[in-house]
Design a protein around this motif. Structure first.
Motif, PDB file in Angstrom:
ATOM      1  N   TYR A  72      56.743  38.946  38.619  1.00 24.44           N
ATOM      2  CA  TYR A  72      55.705  38.705  39.626  1.00 24.44           C
ATOM      3  C   TYR A  72      55.886  39.627  40.824  1.00 24.44           C
ATOM      4  N   LYS A  73      57.130  39.753  41.271  1.00 26.73           N
ATOM      5  CA  LYS A  73      57.403  40.594  42.434  1.00 26.73           C
ATOM      6  C   LYS A  73      57.197  42.071  42.119  1.00 26.73           C
ATOM      7  N   CYS A 129      49.550  30.343  38.782  1.00 25.70           N
ATOM      8  CA  CYS A 129      48.137  30.322  39.193  1.00 25.70           C
ATOM      9  C   CYS A 129      47.705  31.683  39.740  1.00 25.70           C
ATOM     10  N   PHE A 130      48.487  32.220  40.653  1.00 26.17           N
ATOM     11  CA  PHE A 130      48.120  33.486  41.284  1.00 26.17           C
ATOM     12  C   PHE A 130      48.104  34.641  40.280  1.00 26.17           C
ATOM     13  N   SER A 131      48.938  34.554  39.247  1.00 24.84           N
ATOM     14  CA  SER A 131      48.964  35.618  38.238  1.00 24.84           C
ATOM     15  C   SER A 131      47.619  35.713  37.533  1.00 24.84           C
ATOM     16  N   TYR A 132      47.028  34.563  37.232  1.00 26.12           N
ATOM     17  CA  TYR A 132      45.702  34.585  36.609  1.00 26.12           C
ATOM     18  C   TYR A 132      44.640  35.032  37.610  1.00 26.12           C
ATOM     19  N   GLN A 133      44.779  34.620  38.858  1.00 25.45           N
ATOM     20  CA  GLN A 133      43.803  35.032  39.868  1.00 25.45           C
ATOM     21  C   GLN A 133      43.834  36.541  40.052  1.00 25.45           C
ATOM     22  N   LYS A 134      45.030  37.111  40.116  1.00 26.17           N
ATOM     23  CA  LYS A 134      45.162  38.549  40.327  1.00 26.17           C
ATOM     24  C   LYS A 134      44.695  39.354  39.116  1.00 26.17           C
ATOM     25  N   GLN A 135      44.651  38.717  37.948  1.00 28.69           N
ATOM     26  CA  GLN A 135      44.115  39.388  36.758  1.00 28.69           C
ATOM     27  C   GLN A 135      42.604  39.202  36.635  1.00 28.69           C
ATOM     28  N   GLY A 136      42.014  38.453  37.562  1.00 26.18           N
ATOM     29  CA  GLY A 136      40.575  38.219  37.519  1.00 26.18           C
ATOM     30  C   GLY A 136      40.150  37.185  36.501  1.00 26.18           C
ATOM     31  N   GLY A 177      54.579  42.962  40.220  1.00 26.24           N
ATOM     32  CA  GLY A 177      53.149  43.089  39.960  1.00 26.24           C
ATOM     33  C   GLY A 177      52.747  42.987  38.508  1.00 26.24           C
ATOM     34  N   ASN A 178      53.688  42.571  37.636  1.00 24.30           N
ATOM     35  CA  ASN A 178      53.353  42.425  36.216  1.00 24.30           C
ATOM     36  C   ASN A 178      52.893  40.987  35.988  1.00 24.30           C
ATOM     37  N   TYR A 179      51.627  40.736  36.308  1.00 27.73           N
ATOM     38  CA  TYR A 179      51.114  39.368  36.304  1.00 27.73           C
ATOM     39  C   TYR A 179      50.881  38.823  34.888  1.00 27.73           C
ATOM     40  N   ARG A 180      50.600  39.698  33.964  1.00 25.80           N
ATOM     41  CA  ARG A 180      50.403  39.236  32.581  1.00 25.80           C
ATOM     42  C   ARG A 180      51.694  38.658  32.028  1.00 25.80           C
ATOM     43  N   GLU A 181      52.808  39.374  32.196  1.00 29.49           N
ATOM     44  CA  GLU A 181      54.101  38.885  31.703  1.00 29.49           C
ATOM     45  C   GLU A 181      54.498  37.600  32.439  1.00 29.49           C
ATOM     46  N   THR A 182      54.210  37.552  33.736  1.00 25.46           N
ATOM     47  CA  THR A 182      54.536  36.351  34.517  1.00 25.46           C
ATOM     48  C   THR A 182      53.837  35.127  33.945  1.00 25.46           C
ATOM     49  N   ALA A 183      52.533  35.260  33.721  1.00 29.07           N
ATOM     50  CA  ALA A 183      51.761  34.127  33.199  1.00 29.07           C
ATOM     51  C   ALA A 183      52.211  33.748  31.796  1.00 29.07           C
ATOM     52  N   ASP A 184      52.467  34.757  30.946  1.00 31.28           N
ATOM     53  CA  ASP A 184      52.877  34.479  29.570  1.00 31.28           C
ATOM     54  C   ASP A 184      54.191  33.705  29.516  1.00 31.28           C
ATOM     55  N   LEU A 185      55.069  33.959  30.471  1.00 32.55           N
ATOM     56  CA  LEU A 185      56.343  33.232  30.505  1.00 32.55           C
ATOM     57  C   LEU A 185      56.185  31.827  31.068  1.00 32.55           C
ATOM     58  N   LEU A 186      55.504  31.726  32.199  1.00 35.73           N
ATOM     59  CA  LEU A 186      55.458  30.442  32.906  1.00 35.73           C
ATOM     60  C   LEU A 186      54.587  29.403  32.215  1.00 35.73           C
ATOM     61  N   LYS A 187      53.561  29.842  31.484  1.00 38.84           N
ATOM     62  CA  LYS A 187      52.711  28.849  30.821  1.00 38.84           C
ATOM     63  C   LYS A 187      53.446  28.131  29.683  1.00 38.84           C
ATOM     64  N   SER A 240      59.073  24.840  39.019  1.00 41.84           N
ATOM     65  CA  SER A 240      59.242  24.674  40.463  1.00 41.84           C
ATOM     66  C   SER A 240      57.887  24.909  41.123  1.00 41.84           C
ATOM     67  N   HIS A 241      57.769  24.496  42.357  1.00 39.62           N
ATOM     68  CA  HIS A 241      56.503  24.686  43.079  1.00 39.62           C
ATOM     69  C   HIS A 241      56.158  26.170  43.171  1.00 39.62           C
ATOM     70  N   ASP A 242      57.141  26.992  43.515  1.00 35.37           N
ATOM     71  CA  ASP A 242      56.901  28.433  43.625  1.00 35.37           C
ATOM     72  C   ASP A 242      56.473  29.027  42.288  1.00 35.37           C
ATOM     73  N   ALA A 243      57.142  28.601  41.213  1.00 32.49           N
ATOM     74  CA  ALA A 243      56.796  29.123  39.890  1.00 32.49           C
ATOM     75  C   ALA A 243      55.380  28.699  39.497  1.00 32.49           C
ATOM     76  N   PHE A 244      55.020  27.465  39.824  1.00 32.72           N
ATOM     77  CA  PHE A 244      53.677  26.966  39.514  1.00 32.72           C
ATOM     78  C   PHE A 244      52.625  27.816  40.247  1.00 32.72           C
ATOM     79  N   ARG A 245      52.887  28.123  41.512  1.00 32.72           N
ATOM     80  CA  ARG A 245      51.962  28.948  42.297  1.00 32.72           C
ATOM     81  C   ARG A 245      51.876  30.354  41.720  1.00 32.72           C
ATOM     82  N   GLN A 246      53.013  30.892  41.307  1.00 40.77           N
ATOM     83  CA  GLN A 246      52.996  32.226  40.709  1.00 40.77           C
ATOM     84  C   GLN A 246      52.174  32.248  39.423  1.00 40.77           C
TER      85      GLN A 246
END
Length: 421
Positions: free
Chosen positions: A123-124, A152-159, A126-136, A144-150
């Motif tokens: 996430y830090k 959500c934001f990963s999908y938002q940043k991917q549109g 900018g690889n939002y696809r990998e972030t979402a694929d891991l956290l889901k 964690s709260h931070d991971a949950f937000r990341q």
């Protein structure tokens, strides 16, 4: 850099090996080094120094180890249906066992802590696809709260608005007082043209906290998009009372009150917004002008409308490029009339373009067979071309062609007139 990382890793492993070796009665007793923990610690150390480049490699190694362990554990704990397997031929038994093992490995849950650390590093970077694929893949109650937000934001940043809405709804169920995420969810519903759902989302939060400016802005926007201007106006008033005198709030309040014909308040808010924009926002100038006209303040309203018209003029440099490229594109695809139209528009932004007059004249002469228009543009071309102090050989050739065409047009007219006599 890679070599340095390997040296550092070797050093860590060597230190760890020393720590896990203890002399007992003159003998050495070895304890197995936990490589997973070492890789995680190495990654954590890099992250503390904001070195995500090397941290990523350590976390990837840790994730690979954790994944392998979870798969092995899943297979070891697999409860094979022995009674049913024994009824099958040996070959089928082996095939079924392999399928069950593969299924167990696929569904094995990797250490959540390791997944979240690796996802945080992605996430830090900018690889939002990998972030979402891991956290889901992490169970919600383990995020964690931070991971949950990341997530959500990963999908938002991917549109990916749909996925952003889904996961943000899940997050707000776990953390209903996260105002920033409630705001994002409300605005996402508005973006999807579902303002009613956004209103519900914002109202649920406001039942417990009606002072959050971010949520109130989003909720007011949702009410406005739902065309409930009275409710939206009340929220904008609340925001202004809270000191939220930003351009967007003032501009939105002005638009809202103009919709319910409260012209004095609309004028008051729009004027403030326009001044904050340094009198550069054409939409605000336009609406301010309309409100003034409706209030019979005609000179002031006409002044704002004229200013709005000036502000709406497009960037000349950009329009030069766009219209010129449009003309070329239409010409190359044999849409000649559209090409001429684009080139004529280009001349409104670049009236001294010699080549454009020549192109239009050629299109009329060769392709559209309009002698009157062709002659007109050839003459305009010649008026500019003959003023060039140092014409190139190419320009001289263009001038000669234009002059020949004009001569042919003149001769054609004379012949036509002679035939009429």
């Amino acid at each position: 850099m890679v070599y340095k990382m390997r040296v550092n890793l070797f050093y860590l492993l060597w230190i760890a090996a020393l720590l896990f070796v203890s002399p007992v009665r003159g003998e050495v007793s070895e304890v197995k080094v936990d490589s997973l923990r070492l890789f995680v610690q190495a990654g954590d150390s890099c992250m503390q120094r904001y070195n995500t480049f090397e941290a990523l490699k350590y976390y990837q190694e840790a994730y690979a180890i954790a994944k392998k362990r979870s798969q092995t554990q899943a297979v070891d704990q697999l409860d094979f249906p022995i009674d049913k397997l024994e009824q099958l031929p040996q070959e089928k038994q082996d095939e079924m066992i392999e399928r069950l093992k593969a299924s167990a490995e696929k569904s094995a849950i990797v250490d959540c802590m390791v997944q979240m650390k690796l996802a945080d590093c992605y996430y830090k970077r900018g690889n939002y696809r990998e972030t979402a694929d891991l956290l889901k893949l992490v169970p919600e109650d383990s995020l964690s709260h931070d991971a949950f937000r990341q997530l959500c934001f990963s999908y938002q940043k991917q549109g990916d608005t749909d996925s952003y809405i889904y996961w943000t709804e899940r997050l707000t169920e776990h953390y209903p007082m996260d105002g920033e995420m409630v705001t994002g969810l409300t605005l996402a519903f508005v973006k999807k043209e579902q303002p009613q759902r956004g209103i519900i989302c914002g109202m649920i939060y406001c039942q417990r906290d009606s002072t959050n400016i971010l949520v109130n802005r989003a909720l007011a926007n949702a009410w406005f998009m739902n065309r409930d201007f009275t409710a939206a106006g009340k929220l904008y008033d609340r925001l202004l009372e809270q000191g939220d005198s930003t351009f967007n709030t003032l501009y939105s309040a002005g638009k809202c009150y103009s919709q319910i014909k409260d012209l004095e308040r609309a004028y008051h808010y729009l004027l403030k917004a326009f001044l904050i924009s340094s009198m550069q926002h054409y939409g605000c100038a336009y609406r301010l002008g309309v409100v003034c006209i409706n209030m019979k303040r005609y000179p002031e309203g006409l002044g704002y409308l004229d200013l709005a018209k000036q502000l709406m003029q497009p960037d000349t440099t950009i329009m030069k490029t766009i219209t010129l490229s449009q003309g070329e594109g239409y010409y190359m695809t044999e849409h000649y009339q559209e090409a001429v139209t684009a080139w004529k528009e280009h001349l409104t932004y670049n009236p001294t373009s010699i080549a454009t007059y020549y192109n239009i004249a050629n299109a009329y002469a060769y392709l559209l067979k309009d002698d009157v228009q062709a002659e007109s543009y050839y003459r305009r071309f010649l008026d500019l071309a003959r003023k060039e102090e140092k014409p190139t050989d190419e320009l001289n050739q263009m001038i000669k062609i234009a002059e020949d065409w004009i001569k042919s047009f003149e001769l054609s007219r004379k012949t036509s007139q002679k035939n009429k006599k």
